[in-house]
Design a protein around this motif. Structure first.
Motif, PDB file in Angstrom:
ATOM      1  N   ALA A  68     -15.879   4.300  -7.418  1.00  0.00           N
ATOM      2  CA  ALA A  68     -15.506   4.425  -6.012  1.00  0.00           C
ATOM      3  C   ALA A  68     -14.153   3.781  -5.738  1.00  0.00           C
ATOM      4  N   MET A  69     -13.885   2.658  -6.380  1.00  0.00           N
ATOM      5  CA  MET A  69     -12.581   2.014  -6.225  1.00  0.00           C
ATOM      6  C   MET A  69     -11.484   2.853  -6.866  1.00  0.00           C
ATOM      7  N   ARG A  70     -11.750   3.418  -8.031  1.00  0.00           N
ATOM      8  CA  ARG A  70     -10.757   4.288  -8.688  1.00  0.00           C
ATOM      9  C   ARG A  70     -10.471   5.514  -7.823  1.00  0.00           C
ATOM     10  N   GLN A  71     -11.512   6.055  -7.196  1.00  0.00           N
ATOM     11  CA  GLN A  71     -11.352   7.223  -6.324  1.00  0.00           C
ATOM     12  C   GLN A  71     -10.311   6.962  -5.246  1.00  0.00           C
ATOM     13  N   LEU A  72     -10.406   5.815  -4.572  1.00  0.00           N
ATOM     14  CA  LEU A  72      -9.464   5.510  -3.500  1.00  0.00           C
ATOM     15  C   LEU A  72      -8.054   5.283  -4.052  1.00  0.00           C
ATOM     16  N   VAL A  73      -7.954   4.606  -5.194  1.00  0.00           N
ATOM     17  CA  VAL A  73      -6.646   4.376  -5.803  1.00  0.00           C
ATOM     18  C   VAL A  73      -5.977   5.697  -6.158  1.00  0.00           C
ATOM     19  N   TYR A  74      -6.686   6.556  -6.856  1.00  0.00           N
ATOM     20  CA  TYR A  74      -6.112   7.846  -7.248  1.00  0.00           C
ATOM     21  C   TYR A  74      -5.694   8.657  -6.022  1.00  0.00           C
ATOM     22  N   PHE A  75      -6.526   8.630  -4.979  1.00  0.00           N
ATOM     23  CA  PHE A  75      -6.196   9.418  -3.788  1.00  0.00           C
ATOM     24  C   PHE A  75      -4.941   8.872  -3.104  1.00  0.00           C
ATOM     25  N   MET A  76      -4.895   7.582  -2.870  1.00  0.00           N
ATOM     26  CA  MET A  76      -3.741   7.011  -2.168  1.00  0.00           C
ATOM     27  C   MET A  76      -2.463   7.161  -2.979  1.00  0.00           C
ATOM     28  N   GLU A  77      -2.549   6.957  -4.282  1.00  0.00           N
ATOM     29  CA  GLU A  77      -1.362   7.076  -5.113  1.00  0.00           C
ATOM     30  C   GLU A  77      -0.867   8.528  -5.200  1.00  0.00           C
ATOM     31  N   SER A  78      -1.773   9.475  -4.976  1.00  0.00           N
ATOM     32  CA  SER A  78      -1.355  10.878  -5.006  1.00  0.00           C
ATOM     33  C   SER A  78      -0.576  11.273  -3.758  1.00  0.00           C
ATOM     34  N   LEU A  79      -0.580  10.408  -2.747  1.00  0.00           N
ATOM     35  CA  LEU A  79       0.083  10.705  -1.484  1.00  0.00           C
ATOM     36  C   LEU A  79       1.502  10.151  -1.413  1.00  0.00           C
ATOM     37  N   VAL A  80       1.922   9.462  -2.451  1.00  0.00           N
ATOM     38  CA  VAL A  80       3.271   8.867  -2.466  1.00  0.00           C
ATOM     39  C   VAL A  80       4.315   9.982  -2.524  1.00  0.00           C
ATOM     40  N   SER A 112       0.841  -1.199   0.000  1.00  0.00           N
ATOM     41  CA  SER A 112       0.000   0.000   0.000  1.00  0.00           C
ATOM     42  C   SER A 112       0.873   1.244   0.000  1.00  0.00           C
ATOM     43  N   PRO A 113       0.494   2.300  -0.737  1.00  0.00           N
ATOM     44  CA  PRO A 113       1.293   3.529  -0.754  1.00  0.00           C
ATOM     45  C   PRO A 113       1.142   4.377   0.504  1.00  0.00           C
ATOM     46  N   VAL A 114       0.235   3.979   1.400  1.00  0.00           N
ATOM     47  CA  VAL A 114       0.011   4.716   2.644  1.00  0.00           C
ATOM     48  C   VAL A 114      -0.072   3.729   3.802  1.00  0.00           C
ATOM     49  N   ASN A 115       0.260   4.203   4.985  1.00  0.00           N
ATOM     50  CA  ASN A 115      -0.044   3.440   6.195  1.00  0.00           C
ATOM     51  C   ASN A 115      -1.544   3.544   6.443  1.00  0.00           C
ATOM     52  N   VAL A 116      -2.131   2.487   6.976  1.00  0.00           N
ATOM     53  CA  VAL A 116      -3.578   2.471   7.152  1.00  0.00           C
ATOM     54  C   VAL A 116      -3.936   2.056   8.576  1.00  0.00           C
ATOM     55  N   LYS A 117      -4.871   2.792   9.144  1.00  0.00           N
ATOM     56  CA  LYS A 117      -5.529   2.402  10.392  1.00  0.00           C
ATOM     57  C   LYS A 117      -7.013   2.268  10.069  1.00  0.00           C
ATOM     58  N   TRP A 118      -7.559   1.130  10.409  1.00  0.00           N
ATOM     59  CA  TRP A 118      -8.953   0.865  10.039  1.00  0.00           C
ATOM     60  C   TRP A 118      -9.759   0.609  11.300  1.00  0.00           C
ATOM     61  N   LEU A 119     -10.746   1.439  11.533  1.00  0.00           N
ATOM     62  CA  LEU A 119     -11.580   1.345  12.729  1.00  0.00           C
ATOM     63  C   LEU A 119     -12.996   0.973  12.318  1.00  0.00           C
ATOM     64  N   LEU A 120     -13.412  -0.206  12.722  1.00  0.00           N
ATOM     65  CA  LEU A 120     -14.763  -0.691  12.447  1.00  0.00           C
ATOM     66  C   LEU A 120     -15.560  -0.631  13.739  1.00  0.00           C
ATOM     67  N   ASP A 121     -16.605   0.177  13.731  1.00  0.00           N
ATOM     68  CA  ASP A 121     -17.403   0.453  14.915  1.00  0.00           C
ATOM     69  C   ASP A 121     -18.776  -0.195  14.745  1.00  0.00           C
ATOM     70  N   SER A 122     -19.049  -1.220  15.537  1.00  0.00           N
ATOM     71  CA  SER A 122     -20.322  -1.933  15.411  1.00  0.00           C
ATOM     72  C   SER A 122     -21.303  -1.575  16.516  1.00  0.00           C
ATOM     73  N   SER A 123     -21.091  -0.440  17.188  1.00  0.00           N
ATOM     74  CA  SER A 123     -22.018  -0.008  18.236  1.00  0.00           C
ATOM     75  C   SER A 123     -23.381   0.296  17.637  1.00  0.00           C
ATOM     76  N   THR A 124     -24.424   0.077  18.424  1.00  0.00           N
ATOM     77  CA  THR A 124     -25.784   0.219  17.901  1.00  0.00           C
ATOM     78  C   THR A 124     -26.317   1.643  17.999  1.00  0.00           C
TER      79      THR A 124
END
Length: 408
Positions: A396-408, A108-120
């Motif tokens: 939507a997938m292209r959006q994330l790719v373009y954004f992450m690759e722009s951060l390299v 991945s071109p970026v470090n990632v922290k992923w927070l999944l919140d399943s609170s109701t």
């Protein structure tokens, strides 16, 4: 110009999207007990690790360390027992992008922290507790979340982003006038908890829908509204979809969109009294309210104003108990990472992006972003009449790719 590897990633999205659709079919068909284990398995395949978050069973936290200069925090609020299709879809599409990097043997071109919140319920207490145990959670350059269920329904042809989240105050009101219900033949002399609560509630709004709490509107921040004017008129669609004759006050066009995005609210969710028996005078009555707040407003201040309002209006017996609180947050659209995301979105959709100041959904992550000045952006799939096309999912997938690759 994009790099040759970025172009290859984009090509792979198109070439293998049938595989993505089949994977989505399996993922979306999972029961409420199986989609979360499946998600964690897929994250592990992409190289994510799972630091323990003690005493926070509603949170799944994963990290991907790529030794990159930029770190993204992904946040998904997906109630474990009733996830909406849109909540799962946005999460799934983001995950497929990381699967694509893994398939191509590229980090991945970026470090990632992923927070999944399943609170109701949208309350920030559990996240604040998790942050005490895991302080690195909030150490990121920007937080990305999704508001498909909210602003996704406002979209026309233009893709949408939002750079802020509304806050929330949810309270329970309780009135007790005696120790037990009484026969209604004593109605001329016995106090009625239901009437007391109804009269108190009637003091909260006037006939123009203006909220009557002292100082409620005085602290609102000035937010940009230019792109709100670009939103299509969805008044007829919302009226038809909700089964109502018209929106409040006959709102439509820009006025409806402005109110929808930028106006704080006070909503009665529930009213109950007594034991349900006819011919009785209830000795107790309850109601739940929520206030959706905008930048400049604080849940604790609104709570205090609500309590004081009932006392001033002669209803000191109304007990107010907070159920949930979330701070609103906002990031200026001129922030350099917001500008990069906007450019990536325009590139992915081949249409100029519309940037709104606030999303519609309230999410607990807003408090952490507000307290730690963490920039935030909300993406959204354009769901229109309720369906998402294959082209939209690929964009939507292209959006994330373009954004992450722009951060390299």
């Amino acid at each position: 110009m994009v790099s040759s590897f970025t172009a290859r990633l984009i090509q792979q999205i198109s070439a293998h999207f049938e595989d993505d659709l089949q994977a989505w079919s399996r993922f979306s068909a999972c029961t409420q007990d199986s989609w979360l284990p499946l998600l964690t398995t897929e994250l592990k395949r992409c190289g994510f690790t799972f630091p323990l978050v003690p005493e926070a069973s509603s949170i799944v936290y994963a990290e991907l360390q790529a030794n990159a200069p930029c770190t993204l925090l992904f946040y998904n609020h997906v109630p474990a027992f009733a996830p909406a299709r849109w909540q799962l879809l946005s999460l799934f599409l983001w995950l497929r992008v990381f699967s694509l990097y893994t398939k191509l043997g590229r980090m991945s071109p970026v470090n990632v922290k992923w927070l999944l919140d399943s609170s109701t319920i949208a309350d920030d207490t559990h996240l604040l507790q998790a942050l005490e145990k895991l302080p690195q959670l909030i150490k990121a350059d920007i937080c990305l979340t999704d508001d498909t269920a909210g602003i996704g329904r406002l979209a026309g042809e233009a893709p949408l982003l939002a750079t802020g989240l509304k806050g929330l105050l949810c309270v329970e009101l309780h009135v007790q006038t005696g120790v037990r219900s009484l026969p209604s033949m004593h109605g001329a002399i016995a106090p009625n908890a239901a009437w007391r609560l109804l009269w108190a509630l009637n003091r909260l709004k006037d006939e123009r829908e203006d909220i009557q709490l002292d100082g409620f509107y005085e602290t609102l921040e000035d937010l940009f509204v230019d792109d709100v004017a670009r939103l299509p008129d969805r008044a007829v669609w919302f009226s038809r979809h909700w089964g109502v004759e018209s929106l409040l006050g006959g709102l439509q066009g820009f006025q409806a969109n402005y109110a929808h995005v930028l106006t704080p609210t006070c909503t009665i969710n529930r009213i109950s009294s007594g034991d349900g028996q006819a011919l009785t005078i209830p000795a107790q009555a309850e109601a739940t309210l929520d206030f959706h707040l905008v930048p400049g407003q604080k849940p604790a201040v609104v709570l205090e104003a609500l309590q004081q309002h009932f006392k001033t209006e002669g209803f000191a017996e109304v007990e107010v108990s907070p159920l949930a609180q979330v701070q609103p947050c906002f990031t200026t659209p001129s922030h350099h990472l917001i500008e990069r995301l906007r450019h990536a979105t325009t590139l992915a959709y081949a249409r100029e992006t519309c940037v709104l100041p606030l999303a519609l959904e309230c999410k607990p992550i807003a408090t952490l972003c507000a307290l730690h000045t963490l920039p935030l952006a909300c993406t959204a799939l354009r769901i229109g009449e309720g369906e998402v096309s294959s082209a939209e999912m690929q964009a939507a997938m292209r959006q994330l790719v373009y954004f992450m690759e722009s951060l390299v």
